[in-house]
Design an enzyme around this catalytic site. Structure first.
Site, PDB file in Angstrom:
ATOM      1  N   LYS A   1       0.849  -1.060  -0.409  1.00  0.00           N
ATOM      2  CA  LYS A   1      -0.110   0.012  -0.326  1.00  0.00           C
ATOM      3  C   LYS A   1       1.382   1.029   0.212  1.00  0.00           C
ATOM      4  CE  LYS A   1      -4.327   0.861  -0.077  1.00  0.00           C
ATOM      5  NZ  LYS A   1      -5.463   0.010  -0.308  1.00  0.00           N
TER       6      LYS A   1
ATOM      7  N   ASP B   1      -6.576   4.303  -4.459  1.00  0.00           N
ATOM      8  CA  ASP B   1      -7.644   4.319  -3.109  1.00  0.00           C
ATOM      9  C   ASP B   1      -8.580   5.327  -2.541  1.00  0.00           C
ATOM     10  OD1 ASP B   1      -7.628   1.464  -1.186  1.00  0.00           O
ATOM     11  OD2 ASP B   1      -7.628   4.150   0.112  1.00  0.00           O
TER      12      ASP B   1
HETATM   13  P1  NDP Z   1     -12.474   7.404  -3.472  1.00  0.00           P
HETATM   14  O1  NDP Z   1     -11.646   8.933  -3.056  1.00  0.00           O
HETATM   15  O2  NDP Z   1     -13.184   7.869  -4.733  1.00  0.00           O
HETATM   16  O3  NDP Z   1     -14.174   8.425  -1.899  1.00  0.00           O
HETATM   17  C1  NDP Z   1     -13.828   8.329  -0.883  1.00  0.00           C
HETATM   18  C2  NDP Z   1     -15.414   8.706  -0.113  1.00  0.00           C
HETATM   19  O4  NDP Z   1     -14.985   8.153   1.402  1.00  0.00           O
HETATM   20  C3  NDP Z   1     -15.304   9.774   0.013  1.00  0.00           C
HETATM   21  O5  NDP Z   1     -17.356  10.271  -0.326  1.00  0.00           O
HETATM   22  C4  NDP Z   1     -15.027  10.777   1.165  1.00  0.00           C
HETATM   23  O6  NDP Z   1     -15.426  11.846   1.012  1.00  0.00           O
HETATM   24  C5  NDP Z   1     -15.087   9.477   1.646  1.00  0.00           C
HETATM   25  N1  NDP Z   1     -14.366   9.601   3.074  1.00  0.00           N
HETATM   26  C6  NDP Z   1     -13.079   9.610   2.273  1.00  0.00           C
HETATM   27  N2  NDP Z   1     -12.406  10.111   4.047  1.00  0.00           N
HETATM   28  C7  NDP Z   1     -13.504  10.043   4.906  1.00  0.00           C
HETATM   29  C8  NDP Z   1     -13.163  10.604   6.474  1.00  0.00           C
HETATM   30  N3  NDP Z   1     -12.238  10.365   6.815  1.00  0.00           N
HETATM   31  N4  NDP Z   1     -14.135  10.732   6.878  1.00  0.00           N
HETATM   32  C9  NDP Z   1     -15.447  10.879   6.631  1.00  0.00           C
HETATM   33  N5  NDP Z   1     -15.714  10.521   4.952  1.00  0.00           N
HETATM   34  C10 NDP Z   1     -14.494   9.694   4.371  1.00  0.00           C
HETATM   35  O7  NDP Z   1     -12.195   6.893  -2.381  1.00  0.00           O
HETATM   36  P2  NDP Z   1     -13.032   5.177  -2.909  1.00  0.00           P
HETATM   37  O8  NDP Z   1     -14.374   4.634  -2.727  1.00  0.00           O
HETATM   38  O9  NDP Z   1     -12.197   4.041  -3.806  1.00  0.00           O
HETATM   39  O10 NDP Z   1     -12.986   4.368  -1.551  1.00  0.00           O
HETATM   40  C11 NDP Z   1     -13.220   4.020  -0.568  1.00  0.00           C
HETATM   41  C12 NDP Z   1     -13.365   3.103   0.734  1.00  0.00           C
HETATM   42  O11 NDP Z   1     -12.666   1.377   0.765  1.00  0.00           O
HETATM   43  C13 NDP Z   1     -11.782   2.912   1.550  1.00  0.00           C
HETATM   44  O12 NDP Z   1     -11.459   2.925   2.758  1.00  0.00           O
HETATM   45  C14 NDP Z   1     -10.672   1.847   0.409  1.00  0.00           C
HETATM   46  O13 NDP Z   1      -9.389   1.943   1.178  1.00  0.00           O
HETATM   47  C15 NDP Z   1     -11.754   0.745   0.362  1.00  0.00           C
HETATM   48  N6  NDP Z   1     -11.522   0.460  -0.786  1.00  0.00           N
HETATM   49  C16 NDP Z   1     -11.505   0.932  -2.330  1.00  0.00           C
HETATM   50  C17 NDP Z   1     -10.956  -0.311  -3.295  1.00  0.00           C
HETATM   51  C18 NDP Z   1     -10.857   0.623  -5.128  1.00  0.00           C
HETATM   52  O14 NDP Z   1     -10.336  -0.796  -5.537  1.00  0.00           O
HETATM   53  N7  NDP Z   1     -10.709   1.891  -4.764  1.00  0.00           N
HETATM   54  C19 NDP Z   1     -10.858  -1.399  -3.003  1.00  0.00           C
HETATM   55  C20 NDP Z   1     -11.385  -1.477  -1.641  1.00  0.00           C
HETATM   56  C21 NDP Z   1     -10.888  -0.783  -0.721  1.00  0.00           C
HETATM   57  P3  NDP Z   1     -15.179  13.356   0.982  1.00  0.00           P
HETATM   58  O15 NDP Z   1     -15.077  13.092  -0.834  1.00  0.00           O
HETATM   59  O16 NDP Z   1     -14.993  14.473   1.757  1.00  0.00           O
HETATM   60  O17 NDP Z   1     -13.567  12.939   1.783  1.00  0.00           O
HETATM   61  O1  2IT Z   2      -8.448  -1.476  -0.945  1.00  0.00           O
HETATM   62  C1  2IT Z   2      -7.660  -2.155  -1.880  1.00  0.00           C
HETATM   63  O2  2IT Z   2      -8.048  -3.404  -1.981  1.00  0.00           O
HETATM   64  C2  2IT Z   2      -7.774  -1.404  -3.197  1.00  0.00           C
HETATM   65  N1  2IT Z   2      -7.353   0.266  -2.667  1.00  0.00           N
HETATM   66  C3  2IT Z   2      -7.062  -1.658  -4.287  1.00  0.00           C
HETATM   67  C4  2IT Z   2      -6.195  -2.271  -4.819  1.00  0.00           C
HETATM   68  C5  2IT Z   2      -5.880  -2.785  -5.640  1.00  0.00           C
HETATM   69  O3  2IT Z   2      -4.558  -2.835  -6.499  1.00  0.00           O
HETATM   70  O4  2IT Z   2      -6.420  -2.528  -7.291  1.00  0.00           O
END
Ligand code: NDP
Ligand code: 2IT
Length: 450
Positions: free
Chosen positions: A130, A170
């Site tokens: 990461k 992420d």
């Molecule tokens: P994005 O940046 O696309 O979206 C994140 C969302 O969460 C936004 O709405 C953001 O609001 C909100 N958010 C972020 N930080 C905070 C916080 N501290 N408090 C409240 N709201 C918050 O990210 P993703 O959708 O990609 O990721 C969301 C979650 O999913 C994370 O935990 C990530 O690790 C996990 N994840 C992502 C994967 C991926 O493929 N993208 C894979 C597996 C897990 P704001 O815009 O106001 O910051």
């Molecule tokens: O938390 C996660 O699994 C991710 N942000 C995606 C990682 C990846 O390599 O696609």
């Protein structure tokens, strides 16, 4: 650390905390895994004899670097960059990059640690890593984000490679950032290779990768519900976040005839009792991915309530799919969810539930899909993107989606295999932790003192 064949969780954690100070999220992630593993390790002493637990909590390599960049006014700015190369026992390091002002070493170590188990569960050959930066993309122009990404990659490029370490997105890192990062890598290295996943479809990306985490989480929850003869049809669903994971979670829930009534961002949440339909979702995607606006604007547009600073867990829902960030569901939230009739929590985000909240789910015996199993669809399709890059071929939407569904079913079966208790209750958390551990630990034993 000691190599007693029997694990003492308290002394193990005390040593870990002393060695990794001021990293509470890392301690939390490790503690959960060690509690799940304790009995299994005591029954299978070969792992303790080989010092697997001591080794698996120690990153193979941690890279920390300076990222200087110029803002639009010509001011010199500096951020901190990281890449945690946690474990490569079963494949090249693989895991996302997070750009958010809260990013620090401990948060990335927790995420890298979780990733090792998650990637193992996908059945694909990927190690865990990461990275990211405390850079805040909010309020920055496209040009500023580009200059930042170019500076970030100018250091990161020397550490990654298609057979070494393959980052992805992420929080704060989506298609735009992956594009800028990829472009800079290509300039420096003078080669077009699959060093990142989540790429654009015309330059080596995979269909379904943007959808994969959200879709995968819904597929996982669907499998859990099916064990109770239940489904998404007619269910009210609470979703947090409004980014990549949340958006495609909503899309899939709509397809399965559930009704999503909440979305959030770091400013608060919206509650739409009529449900977020396809048209409203499209509007949210434009708001978040193009205009980069706030979710409160949804409330103004559709005349629903916006709760400033709040989280959705006080609303009535059958299913909760947290998809924002770590520790966003606390004990009191979990108690409220259960009291309001919630039967299933499946984690799109990484570690969104605190340990006390998880205890509530398990004590009340509701269906609980931990992030490292439930959100593994994202990295799984990243793995499929790597496969397509190696073959220099691209699969159809249907083919990738089919493989994603099979992988999520396999992960669900693994959780049952390792998490089913004598009384028939399935503890998916234990199942995911033990199931993810075994493959990595066996590979480490085979490879000797590495
Ligand atoms: P994005 O940046 O696309 O979206 C994140 C969302 O969460 C936004 O709405 C953001 O609001 C909100 N958010 C972020 N930080 C905070 C916080 N501290 N408090 C409240 N709201 C918050 O990210 P993703 O959708 O990609 O990721 C969301 C979650 O999913 C994370 O935990 C990530 O690790 C996990 N994840 C992502 C994967 C991926 O493929 N993208 C894979 C597996 C897990 P704001 O815009 O106001 O910051
Ligand atoms: O938390 C996660 O699994 C991710 N942000 C995606 C990682 C990846 O390599 O696609």
């Amino acid at each position: 650390m000691t190599h007693s064949p029997f694990i003492n969780v308290d002394s193990f954690m005390a040593e870990l905390k002393a060695k990794n100070q001021a990293e509470p999220e890392f301690h939390q992630a490790v503690h959960e895994v060690v509690l799940s593993l304790a009995e299994f390790l005591n029954e299978n002493p070969k792992y303790q004899k080989a010092g697997i637990l001591d080794r698996i909590v120690e990153a193979e390599r941690v890279i920390m670097f300076r990222i200087p960049w110029l803002d639009d006014k010509g001011n010199m700015c500096v951020n901190r960059g990281f890449r945690i190369e946690m474990n490569s026992a079963i494949g090249p390091y693989k895991g996302g990059l997070r750009f958010h002002p809260t990013v620090n070493l401990g948060i990335l170590k927790f995420l890298a640690f979780e990733q090792v188990f998650k990637n193992s569960l996908t059945t694909l050959p990927m190690g865990g890593g990461k990275g990211g930066s405390d850079f805040d993309p909010k309020g920055k122009t496209d040009n500023e984000v580009m200059r930042f990404c170019q500076s970030f990659m100018t250091e990161l490029y020397r550490h990654i490679g298609p057979n070494t370490d393959v980052p992805a997105g992420d929080i704060g890192v989506g298609g735009r950032e992956i594009g800028f990062l990829f472009g800079q890598y290509k300039r420096i290295a003078n080669e077009f290779t699959g060093i990142l996943t989540g790429k654009g479809i015309n330059w080596g990306g995979s269909l379904i990768r943007p959808e994969a985490t959200g879709y995968g989480n819904v597929y996982f929850a669907k499998e859990m519900l099916a064990t109770k003869g239940d489904s998404f049809k007619g269910k009210t669903v609470l979703v947090s976040g409004s980014g990549n994971v949340a958006q495609y979670t909503v899309e899939k829930v709509i397809e399965l005839e559930g009704k999503v009534v909440t979305l959030s961002d770091s400013s608060g949440y919206i509650y739409d009792p009529a449900g977020i339909d396809t048209e409203k979702l499209e509007w949210v995607m434009e708001l978040k991915n193009i205009k980069r606006g706030r979710i409160s604007e949804y409330a103004e547009k559709y005349g629903v309530k916006f709760i400033k600073g709040g989280r959705p867990w006080g609303e009535k829902g059958d299913i909760a799919l947290p998809s924002a960030t770590q520790n966003e569901i606390e004990e009191q939230d979990a108690l409220t969810l259960v009291k309001n009739g919630c039967i299933c929590v499946s984690e799109g985000a990484n570690m969104p539930s605190t340990p006390d909240a998880i205890e509530v789910y398990i004590e009340k015996k509701i269906l609980y899909g931990p992030g490292k199993a439930a959100n593994a669809g994202g990295v799984a399709v990243s793995g499929l993107e790597m496969t397509q890059n190696s073959m220099r071929l691209g699969w159809t939407r249907e083919e990738v989606d089919q493989r994603l569904q099979v992988i999520m079913k396999d992960i669900h079966s693994t959780c049952i295999q390792y998490g089913k208790k004598d009384n028939g209750f399935v503890n998916y958390m234990d199942g995911a932790n033990i199931g993810g551990f075994v493959k990595v630990a066996d590979a480490m034993i085979s490879q000797g003192a590495v």
